[in-house]
Scaffold this motif. Structure first.
Motif, mmCIF file in Angstrom:
data_model
loop_
_atom_site.group_PDB
_atom_site.id
_atom_site.type_symbol
_atom_site.label_atom_id
_atom_site.label_comp_id
_atom_site.label_asym_id
_atom_site.label_seq_id
_atom_site.Cartn_x
_atom_site.Cartn_y
_atom_site.Cartn_z
ATOM 1 N N PHE A 57 0.849 -1.192 0.000
ATOM 2 C CA PHE A 57 0.000 0.000 0.000
ATOM 3 C C PHE A 57 0.883 1.240 0.000
ATOM 4 O O PHE A 57 1.792 1.365 0.810
ATOM 5 N N PRO A 58 0.656 2.196 -0.930
ATOM 6 C CA PRO A 58 1.558 3.341 -1.039
ATOM 7 C C PRO A 58 1.489 4.272 0.174
ATOM 8 O O PRO A 58 0.427 4.454 0.770
ATOM 9 N N VAL A 59 2.635 4.844 0.542
ATOM 10 C CA VAL A 59 2.706 5.830 1.622
ATOM 11 C C VAL A 59 3.013 7.182 0.984
ATOM 12 O O VAL A 59 4.152 7.448 0.595
ATOM 13 N N GLU A 60 1.994 8.008 0.865
ATOM 14 C CA GLU A 60 2.137 9.282 0.167
ATOM 15 C C GLU A 60 2.099 10.474 1.103
ATOM 16 O O GLU A 60 2.416 11.591 0.694
ATOM 17 N N ASN A 61 1.704 10.265 2.363
ATOM 18 C CA ASN A 61 1.609 11.382 3.299
ATOM 19 C C ASN A 61 1.670 10.835 4.724
ATOM 20 O O ASN A 61 1.781 9.613 4.943
ATOM 21 N N ASP A 62 1.597 11.732 5.705
ATOM 22 C CA ASP A 62 1.707 11.319 7.106
ATOM 23 C C ASP A 62 0.572 10.385 7.515
ATOM 24 O O ASP A 62 0.781 9.466 8.316
ATOM 25 N N LEU A 63 -0.629 10.599 6.982
ATOM 26 C CA LEU A 63 -1.756 9.749 7.360
ATOM 27 C C LEU A 63 -1.544 8.323 6.856
ATOM 28 O O LEU A 63 -1.829 7.360 7.571
ATOM 29 N N ASP A 64 -1.044 8.206 5.625
ATOM 30 C CA ASP A 64 -0.715 6.870 5.107
ATOM 31 C C ASP A 64 0.329 6.196 5.983
ATOM 32 O O ASP A 64 0.248 4.992 6.269
ATOM 33 N N TYR A 65 1.320 6.975 6.414
ATOM 34 C CA TYR A 65 2.386 6.399 7.234
ATOM 35 C C TYR A 65 1.847 5.929 8.582
ATOM 36 O O TYR A 65 2.207 4.835 9.061
ATOM 37 N N LEU A 66 0.975 6.717 9.199
ATOM 38 C CA LEU A 66 0.433 6.320 10.491
ATOM 39 C C LEU A 66 -0.394 5.042 10.366
ATOM 40 O O LEU A 66 -0.328 4.162 11.231
ATOM 41 N N GLY A 67 -1.166 4.931 9.276
ATOM 42 C CA GLY A 67 -1.921 3.709 9.052
ATOM 43 C C GLY A 67 -1.007 2.511 8.878
ATOM 44 O O GLY A 67 -1.258 1.427 9.422
ATOM 45 N N LYS A 68 0.061 2.684 8.125
ATOM 46 C CA LYS A 68 1.029 1.606 7.933
ATOM 47 C C LYS A 68 1.718 1.275 9.253
ATOM 48 O O LYS A 68 1.918 0.102 9.595
ATOM 49 N N ARG A 69 2.081 2.300 9.999
ATOM 50 C CA ARG A 69 2.749 2.082 11.291
ATOM 51 C C ARG A 69 1.855 1.280 12.225
ATOM 52 O O ARG A 69 2.326 0.381 12.930
ATOM 53 N N TYR A 70 0.577 1.575 12.216
ATOM 54 C CA TYR A 70 -0.338 0.832 13.080
ATOM 55 C C TYR A 70 -0.407 -0.636 12.667
ATOM 56 O O TYR A 70 -0.338 -1.532 13.508
ATOM 57 N N ARG A 71 -0.508 -0.883 11.370
ATOM 58 C CA ARG A 71 -0.606 -2.264 10.907
ATOM 59 C C ARG A 71 0.659 -3.066 11.249
ATOM 60 O O ARG A 71 0.583 -4.217 11.657
ATOM 61 N N GLU A 72 1.831 -2.431 11.092
ATOM 62 C CA GLU A 72 3.055 -3.193 11.300
ATOM 63 C C GLU A 72 3.474 -3.263 12.767
ATOM 64 O O GLU A 72 4.378 -4.034 13.097
ATOM 65 N N THR A 73 2.846 -2.502 13.649
ATOM 66 C CA THR A 73 3.131 -2.630 15.083
ATOM 67 C C THR A 73 2.116 -3.524 15.795
ATOM 68 O O THR A 73 2.267 -3.778 16.999
ATOM 69 N N HIS A 74 1.113 -4.008 15.076
ATOM 70 C CA HIS A 74 0.066 -4.816 15.715
ATOM 71 C C HIS A 74 0.656 -6.013 16.465
ATOM 72 O O HIS A 74 0.304 -6.282 17.620
ATOM 73 N N ASP A 75 1.566 -6.724 15.821
ATOM 74 C CA ASP A 75 2.163 -7.892 16.470
ATOM 75 C C ASP A 75 3.027 -7.498 17.667
ATOM 76 O O ASP A 75 3.073 -8.212 18.671
ATOM 77 N N LEU A 76 3.706 -6.356 17.566
ATOM 78 C CA LEU A 76 4.481 -5.859 18.711
ATOM 79 C C LEU A 76 3.556 -5.513 19.877
ATOM 80 O O LEU A 76 3.918 -5.718 21.040
ATOM 81 N N PHE A 77 2.369 -4.997 19.582
ATOM 82 C CA PHE A 77 1.418 -4.699 20.653
ATOM 83 C C PHE A 77 1.050 -5.980 21.407
ATOM 84 O O PHE A 77 0.892 -5.960 22.630
ATOM 85 N N HIS A 78 0.910 -7.099 20.678
ATOM 86 C CA HIS A 78 0.646 -8.371 21.355
ATOM 87 C C HIS A 78 1.780 -8.702 22.325
ATOM 88 O O HIS A 78 1.539 -9.121 23.469
ATOM 89 N N VAL A 79 3.016 -8.529 21.866
ATOM 90 C CA VAL A 79 4.183 -8.865 22.697
ATOM 91 C C VAL A 79 4.244 -7.960 23.930
ATOM 92 O O VAL A 79 4.481 -8.431 25.052
ATOM 93 N N ILE A 80 4.022 -6.661 23.739
ATOM 94 C CA ILE A 80 4.138 -5.697 24.839
ATOM 95 C C ILE A 80 2.999 -5.850 25.843
ATOM 96 O O ILE A 80 3.217 -5.833 27.065
ATOM 97 N N THR A 81 1.764 -5.996 25.346
ATOM 98 C CA THR A 81 0.606 -6.042 26.254
ATOM 99 C C THR A 81 0.394 -7.414 26.862
ATOM 100 O O THR A 81 -0.222 -7.541 27.930
ATOM 101 N N GLY A 82 0.872 -8.469 26.176
ATOM 102 C CA GLY A 82 0.665 -9.819 26.664
ATOM 103 C C GLY A 82 -0.659 -10.434 26.251
ATOM 104 O O GLY A 82 -0.962 -11.573 26.649
ATOM 105 N N TYR A 83 -1.457 -9.737 25.447
ATOM 106 C CA TYR A 83 -2.717 -10.331 25.001
ATOM 107 C C TYR A 83 -2.445 -11.461 24.017
ATOM 108 O O TYR A 83 -1.597 -11.343 23.129
ATOM 109 N N ALA A 84 -3.195 -12.545 24.153
ATOM 110 C CA ALA A 84 -2.983 -13.742 23.343
ATOM 111 C C ALA A 84 -3.417 -13.493 21.897
ATOM 112 O O ALA A 84 -3.990 -12.443 21.565
#
Length: 233
Positions: A120-147
């Protein structure tokens, strides 16, 4: 979690969000995306489409807040990525047990999945934030401990709703609850909602997790990061 699965047949054209689309239109497109994502949580187009449909206003506010801090401005300027092609998993696997990098690799191995990748193209800050959220999802599992089972995924969505206020998380929770009731009836629904309320409250009390520079924290113990970043469960 980006779950591996066979992708259902897709329409000939990937839908886009019309400029100035109404809330009803955005919810309709968001639900269309969720019908694909329930079979393929890591879909590289429909995942970002859901975020674009529902979360642009929140990302706009987050971008303004990030510009008020040095760390936030650096993230927006440099746009670091946590996509699979950018991660040296072999190097992370060599870190000491319990560190963020080592536990991130263990998470992928334990769940039989690969790191997030999108075209998915990143053309502006909003695109980047959406991408950042998607790619940190798995890290959120690790940090929060949710299964990564069904309940754990919904607990994480409730946590994210409290932490970031993303409408897409609310839509996922409503969509998932409707599927749960259709499958199981109302049995256990009280306990289920209690878990979601607790996760939502924990998210509200925790530090905003999207702007954390995880790329610099691989050698830090997960237990220390969790204590620093998250309210107690």
């Amino acid at each position: 979690m980006q779950q591996p699965s066979a992708r259902p047949q897709e329409p000939a054209a990937i839908p886009s969000v019309p400029e100035g689309a109404s809330l009803a239109t955005r919810i309709r497109l968001g639900l269309r995306a969720l019908n694909v994502l329930k079979h393929d949580a890591g879909h590289p187009i429909y995942g970002p489409l859901l975020n674009v449909c529902m979360d642009s206003d929140v990302y706009r506010g987050l971008a303004r807040a990030w510009r008020d801090s040095e760390a936030g401005r650096r993230l927006l300027a440099e746009r670091p990525t946590l996509q699979g092609r950018e991660l040296d998993l072999e190097a992370l696997a060599r870190l000491p047990a319990g560190t963020l990098g080592r536990e991130f690799v263990r998470y992928f191995q334990a769940n039989g999945i690969e790191p997030f990748v999108t075209a998915f193209p990143v053309e502006n800050d909003l695109d980047y934030l959406g991408k950042r959220y998607r790619e940190t999802h798995d890290l959120f599992h690790v940090i929060t401990g949710y299964a990564t089972d069904e309940l754990g995924e919904m607990e994480l969505q409730a946590f994210v709703l409290g932490n970031l206020g993303l409408p897409s998380a609310a839509l996922v929770l409503v969509f998932s609850t409707a599927l749960r009731v259709r499958r199981d009836g109302v049995r256990g629904l009280g306990a289920y909602f209690a878990r979601l309320r607790a996760a939502y409250g924990r998210g509200r009390r925790s530090r905003e997790l999207l702007s954390v520079a995880y790329e610099t924290l691989w050698e830090q113990p997960v237990a220390v990061l969790a204590e620093h970043l998250c309210a107690p469960a």
